[in-house]
Design a protein around this motif. Structure first.
Motif, PDB file in Angstrom:
ATOM      1  N   GLU A  66       0.804  -1.218   0.000  1.00 35.92           N
ATOM      2  CA  GLU A  66       0.000   0.000   0.000  1.00 35.92           C
ATOM      3  C   GLU A  66       0.839   1.271   0.000  1.00 35.92           C
ATOM      4  N   ARG A  77      -1.679  -4.624   2.789  1.00 34.98           N
ATOM      5  CA  ARG A  77      -2.950  -5.276   3.124  1.00 34.98           C
ATOM      6  C   ARG A  77      -2.789  -6.759   2.841  1.00 34.98           C
ATOM      7  N   GLU A  88      -9.548  -6.077  -1.495  1.00 33.61           N
ATOM      8  CA  GLU A  88      -9.327  -5.001  -0.527  1.00 33.61           C
ATOM      9  C   GLU A  88     -10.403  -4.949   0.551  1.00 33.61           C
ATOM     10  N   SER A  91      -9.702  -7.449   3.294  1.00 34.37           N
ATOM     11  CA  SER A  91      -8.331  -7.474   3.816  1.00 34.37           C
ATOM     12  C   SER A  91      -8.183  -6.604   5.054  1.00 34.37           C
ATOM     13  N   THR A  92      -7.079  -6.812   5.762  1.00 27.67           N
ATOM     14  CA  THR A  92      -6.701  -5.928   6.858  1.00 27.67           C
ATOM     15  C   THR A  92      -5.458  -5.148   6.433  1.00 27.67           C
ATOM     16  N   LEU A  93      -5.251  -4.012   7.076  1.00 26.37           N
ATOM     17  CA  LEU A  93      -4.118  -3.150   6.780  1.00 26.37           C
ATOM     18  C   LEU A  93      -3.064  -3.322   7.868  1.00 26.37           C
ATOM     19  N   GLU A 111      -2.263  -3.343  12.989  1.00 30.64           N
ATOM     20  CA  GLU A 111      -3.086  -4.044  12.008  1.00 30.64           C
ATOM     21  C   GLU A 111      -4.529  -3.652  12.285  1.00 30.64           C
TER      22      GLU A 111
END
Length: 140
Positions: A66, A77, A88, A91-93, A111
């Motif tokens: 990202e 992600r 997206e 997903s987690t960042l 996260e």
């Protein structure tokens, strides 16, 4: 769908920032502490994956880079489910902040974007193990 709270970790590694940066951003080095294999390009938009051995959680977890601001910030992600295409919305960042400190490198990890409490709880346990492995790798 609402999101669950984030996971936040902060600690100091007795290593230079360049060493810690390489450990979290170079796929060849990531594979030494985060799963068993990693493949991605260190550029925004690059899609790749992380892989774990069968005895842990066999499969590949899709990811996408990202943001890259070497050597102080890296964000990607990733998917909570193995062997599914990157999405997206599902997903987690994961965000990494690095800062030179008196004792080495201050590392902050966050996260966020969990869809379920179970997913978050699994990753709380996972990050405990993975960050211990990161520390051992960086100090080796």
């Amino acid at each position: 769908m609402s999101r669950i709270d984030s996971i936040n970790r902060e600690f100091t590694l007795n290593a230079p920032i360049e060493r810690v940066w390489a450990a979290i951003s170079d796929p060849a080095q990531v594979a030494n502490w985060f799963g068993s294999k990693a493949e991605f390009q260190l550029q925004v938009g690059s899609e790749g994956w992380f892989e774990w051995p069968p005895e842990i959680c066999e499969g590949r977890y899709a990811m996408r880079v990202e943001q890259v601001d070497a050597p102080v910030y890296f964000a990607w992600r990733w998917m909570a489910e193995q062997d599914v295409p990157f999405d997206e919305k599902q997903s987690t960042l994961v965000e990494w902040w690095l800062q030179t400190s008196e004792n080495g490198t201050l590392l902050k990890l966050k996260e966020s974007g969990f869809l379920t409490l179970k997913q978050q709880q699994m990753n709380v346990q996972g990050w405990q193990q993975e960050l211990a492995e990161l520390e051992a790798f960086v100090l080796s």
